[in-house]
Scaffold this active site. Sequence first.
Site, PDB file in Angstrom:
ATOM      1  N   TRP A 356       6.748  -4.587  -9.680  1.00 38.88           N
ATOM      2  CA  TRP A 356       6.127  -3.284  -9.991  1.00 38.88           C
ATOM      3  C   TRP A 356       6.939  -2.158  -9.373  1.00 38.88           C
ATOM      4  O   TRP A 356       6.781  -1.001  -9.706  1.00 38.88           O
ATOM      5  CB  TRP A 356       4.676  -3.243  -9.466  1.00 38.88           C
ATOM      6  CG  TRP A 356       4.570  -3.207  -7.953  1.00 38.88           C
ATOM      7  CD1 TRP A 356       5.159  -4.066  -7.064  1.00 38.88           C
ATOM      8  CD2 TRP A 356       3.873  -2.247  -7.151  1.00 38.88           C
ATOM      9  NE1 TRP A 356       4.851  -3.721  -5.767  1.00 38.88           N
ATOM     10  CE2 TRP A 356       4.053  -2.604  -5.780  1.00 38.88           C
ATOM     11  CE3 TRP A 356       3.084  -1.132  -7.442  1.00 38.88           C
ATOM     12  CZ2 TRP A 356       3.499  -1.874  -4.724  1.00 38.88           C
ATOM     13  CZ3 TRP A 356       2.535  -0.417  -6.384  1.00 38.88           C
ATOM     14  CH2 TRP A 356       2.746  -0.792  -5.043  1.00 38.88           C
ATOM     15  N   ASP A 357       7.830  -2.507  -8.448  1.00 38.35           N
ATOM     16  CA  ASP A 357       8.719  -1.538  -7.803  1.00 38.35           C
ATOM     17  C   ASP A 357       9.411  -0.650  -8.844  1.00 38.35           C
ATOM     18  O   ASP A 357       9.647   0.529  -8.615  1.00 38.35           O
ATOM     19  CB  ASP A 357       9.842  -2.250  -7.020  1.00 38.35           C
ATOM     20  CG  ASP A 357       9.345  -3.344  -6.089  1.00 38.35           C
ATOM     21  OD1 ASP A 357       8.249  -3.877  -6.316  1.00 38.35           O
ATOM     22  OD2 ASP A 357      10.073  -3.688  -5.140  1.00 38.35           O
ATOM     23  N   GLU A 484      -0.462  -6.723   0.427  1.00 36.76           N
ATOM     24  CA  GLU A 484      -0.486  -8.172   0.180  1.00 36.76           C
ATOM     25  C   GLU A 484      -1.105  -8.956   1.335  1.00 36.76           C
ATOM     26  O   GLU A 484      -1.108 -10.184   1.314  1.00 36.76           O
ATOM     27  CB  GLU A 484       0.932  -8.657  -0.112  1.00 36.76           C
ATOM     28  CG  GLU A 484       1.500  -8.012  -1.361  1.00 36.76           C
ATOM     29  CD  GLU A 484       2.853  -8.546  -1.759  1.00 36.76           C
ATOM     30  OE1 GLU A 484       3.547  -9.107  -0.899  1.00 36.76           O
ATOM     31  OE2 GLU A 484       3.217  -8.385  -2.945  1.00 36.76           O
ATOM     32  N   LYS A 595      -0.143  -4.439   5.166  1.00 38.91           N
ATOM     33  CA  LYS A 595       1.299  -4.677   5.050  1.00 38.91           C
ATOM     34  C   LYS A 595       2.046  -3.415   4.598  1.00 38.91           C
ATOM     35  O   LYS A 595       3.133  -3.108   5.065  1.00 38.91           O
ATOM     36  CB  LYS A 595       1.545  -5.798   4.033  1.00 38.91           C
ATOM     37  CG  LYS A 595       3.007  -6.095   3.798  1.00 38.91           C
ATOM     38  CD  LYS A 595       3.215  -7.175   2.760  1.00 38.91           C
ATOM     39  CE  LYS A 595       4.691  -7.435   2.529  1.00 38.91           C
ATOM     40  NZ  LYS A 595       4.962  -8.324   1.415  1.00 38.91           N
ATOM     41  N   GLN A 596       1.477  -2.704   3.636  1.00 39.55           N
ATOM     42  CA  GLN A 596       2.147  -1.538   3.049  1.00 39.55           C
ATOM     43  C   GLN A 596       1.076  -0.645   2.428  1.00 39.55           C
ATOM     44  O   GLN A 596      -0.033  -1.116   2.183  1.00 39.55           O
ATOM     45  CB  GLN A 596       3.148  -1.990   1.994  1.00 39.55           C
ATOM     46  CG  GLN A 596       2.507  -2.645   0.784  1.00 39.55           C
ATOM     47  CD  GLN A 596       3.495  -3.476  -0.021  1.00 39.55           C
ATOM     48  OE1 GLN A 596       3.694  -4.644   0.274  1.00 39.55           O
ATOM     49  NE2 GLN A 596       4.082  -2.871  -1.020  1.00 39.55           N
TER      50      GLN A 596
HETATM   51  C1  BGC Z   1       6.158  -6.179  -1.414  1.00 42.74           C
HETATM   52  C2  BGC Z   1       5.867  -5.968  -2.872  1.00 42.74           C
HETATM   53  C3  BGC Z   1       7.169  -5.779  -3.612  1.00 42.74           C
HETATM   54  C4  BGC Z   1       8.125  -6.941  -3.345  1.00 42.74           C
HETATM   55  C5  BGC Z   1       9.476  -6.714  -3.952  1.00 42.74           C
HETATM   56  C6  BGC Z   1       7.098  -7.369  -1.259  1.00 42.74           C
HETATM   57  O1  BGC Z   1       7.416  -7.539   0.083  1.00 42.74           O
HETATM   58  O2  BGC Z   1       4.981  -6.456  -0.718  1.00 42.74           O
HETATM   59  O3  BGC Z   1       5.066  -4.833  -3.046  1.00 42.74           O
HETATM   60  O4  BGC Z   1       6.908  -5.699  -4.977  1.00 42.74           O
HETATM   61  O5  BGC Z   1       8.296  -7.080  -1.960  1.00 42.74           O
HETATM   62  O6  BGC Z   1      10.078  -5.574  -3.433  1.00 42.74           O
END
Ligand code: BGC
Length: 763
Positions: A356-357, A484, A595-596
């Site tokens: 989704w980035d 996540e 986490k983010q």
């Molecule tokens: C992040 C995801 C991201 C993926 C790829 C993961 O560590 O939590 O949001 O899509 O990395 O960058």
Amino acid sequence: MAKIADLYYKADPFQIIEEGFDPNYAKISESIFSLGNEYMGVRGYFEEGFSLDSLVGSYFNGIYEREEVSSQNYKGIIDNTEFMVNSVDYFYTKVLLDGETLDLATAKIHKFRRCLDLKTGVLRRSFIWELNNGKQVEILFERFLSMSDANMAGQRIRFMPLNFDGSICVSLGLDFTRPHYMSGKNYFSCDEKRAENDNLFIVGTTKNTKQKIASMCKIELPNSPIGVIEKEDNKITLTYQIDLKKQCEAVITKVICNIVCKKSEETNYKKFNVKCEDKWRERTNFHYDQLLAESIEWWEKKWKESDIVIEGDDLNQQGIRYCIFQMHQTYHGTEAGTNIGAKGLTGEAYSGNAFWDTETYCLPFYLFNNLKAAKNLLMFRYETLEEAKLRAKELDCRGAFYPIATISGKECCSLWQHASLQLQASTGVAYGIYTYVKLTKDMEFLHQYGIPMLIEISRMLATRGDYNADGTKYGFYGVMGPDEFQMMVNHNCYTNALGKMTLRYTYDVIEQLKKEGFSEEEIARRYQVSHEEIEDFKKKADNMWIPYHTDTKLFEQHQGYFELPHVDVDAIPIEDFPLYHHWTYDRIYRNDMIKQPDVLMMMLLFNSSFTLEQLQANYEFYEPRCIHESSLSPSVHSILASQLKKHKEAYQFFGFATRMDLDNYNRNTGEGLHTTSIAAAWMNIVYGFGGMRSDGPILSFTPSIPESWNSYSFRIRYQGSVIKVEVTKNETAFQVLEGNDVPVKIYETEYTLGQSRLKVELP
Ligand code: BGC
């Protein structure tokens, strides 16, 4: 945040410089000195070989392998995965002098210097090699990938004997024997190899996906010695004995042409063969200097269009230019049908998969720099719509469920809690269509490609979601939002908000079609959607529950999040990071640590819909709970901190953005660059310090400047016009450099920007 900067490379505004060689840093530097041109990417490995740990990686966008994973037949869990596969080493070289093989792991060397020139895209490495017998030869390796002709690459090697006359043995070749680093396996078979004079040709075919890569090269040497051809199963080389004269240069150039065939169908193979033969015939026209000059011209134009200049902060100046350079290298939209992997074309971590980035982090860079690329990224999703529909079926939904990680459109993530529970790839596509259309008014795209995707995504959302027991609230149960660290949650605020936007936007564009004169029958026929279904989308959007507490102004990350046990993230010992390696999954999942950004991500995407008070309350609450385990995280916090006038905090978070890889903050740059974080660094300056927003009714800016900077400036392309924004300590200046006047809001006042410089004082 427990992150430390290595500060290994020398600061320079336009170059990445390594002076002196530390073998322990070799793999990190291989990532840092990666070159790419969207078509192919090659790590900065030592082409002559290196006997310590090294990832000799050479990748092509859209060339991948497929392997079984053991799914134990659980429905919805994938049984095959795809990954970008390591391929041909077209810079293959061996150097032998007086019985010694050049290998920087063991050789005695002096004056090592490696430099990536961001202005021109040329990578140079030089050193003096001292042999056991005291002979010294200065060696320079130079390479580039052509930006103007994506099939082409160049390699130049210069030998300069400092204290002897003699002869050096050099092998050059095309080598498909390299294993894929992550699995240790080689996935190519080579049934075609040929050599003619100083030219080589080889074709490798992937074992399972049957894709093809042809690599050919033309070699030029001093005094034209006769090369000895050697053919192995997966490799072809020419070995030369070259005379060296003391203090005289001997230069070898190799021009390479690579061609790929992504589809394993007869017609494509035929086209591929024709193209290969044409290029092989034309190879006398491969000229190193000409190719390089054209490529440099390409870069000159790009820098004119998209440079960000920072005065007063050398490290971030270098950092942001490195990010811009890597963005252009990874993707510039020449070809539809490819996407941006989380590591670009620089390594094998994340298997070359796109996430989704792309729509949430990378798209903004292209939307304001290169609309063709932005459109092509969305076209990738259109071209893979059928796969997304199959995936939805596997997950017991209707419509389209876009994969969380993909190369060809198929789901590649074998962790079911991510692959089955994350809706953000699908809603990200809808958000991408929304932002692209809002900015470009490209109705042709919307009608032909956007609406079919929106309908299928909405169809999935309308079947994946549910009403609560009393039928008053619609939302998503059993999901994982951007954070996540929380899995199988109900009513994740981000997911519900994005779902609401998608369903409502789909309804609105169909309504708009009706206003434009399309009858319901025409719409139903053209888009295979009924009036009832569209009404259902609207109803579900209207009933979507966004967990919000009016008293505190807090959005609750998901239903029940506020009841979770609290973890003081500052008390987690530094040795516990990265947490995935030191805490079990369930331990990570059962507390309020983040986490983010999740709620904060939502507040960035729909920024103009929230009040400053709401933003403040949520930032104060969620920021201390976030451990920034993802490289996507700090920039989002930095942008919002700027908006809240927390300038010091904004600058602290920003520090990780531009130099995430140059300073190896996450200790894993050796695996490949953090391409999404690189894209976020651009956002960090333009959206963060520049305060640009485009989600409201009018393009707006609220510039601020970090204390240590004297000034900064950036350019954006907006609705056909190029706008330059300059910010100094006291004032900010706006100017349309190209195109029509543009209405904007700066701080709280509306202006029309034109060709004369508009100056506004910083508040
Ligand atoms: C992040 C995801 C991201 C993926 C790829 C993961 O560590 O939590 O949001 O899509 O990395 O960058």
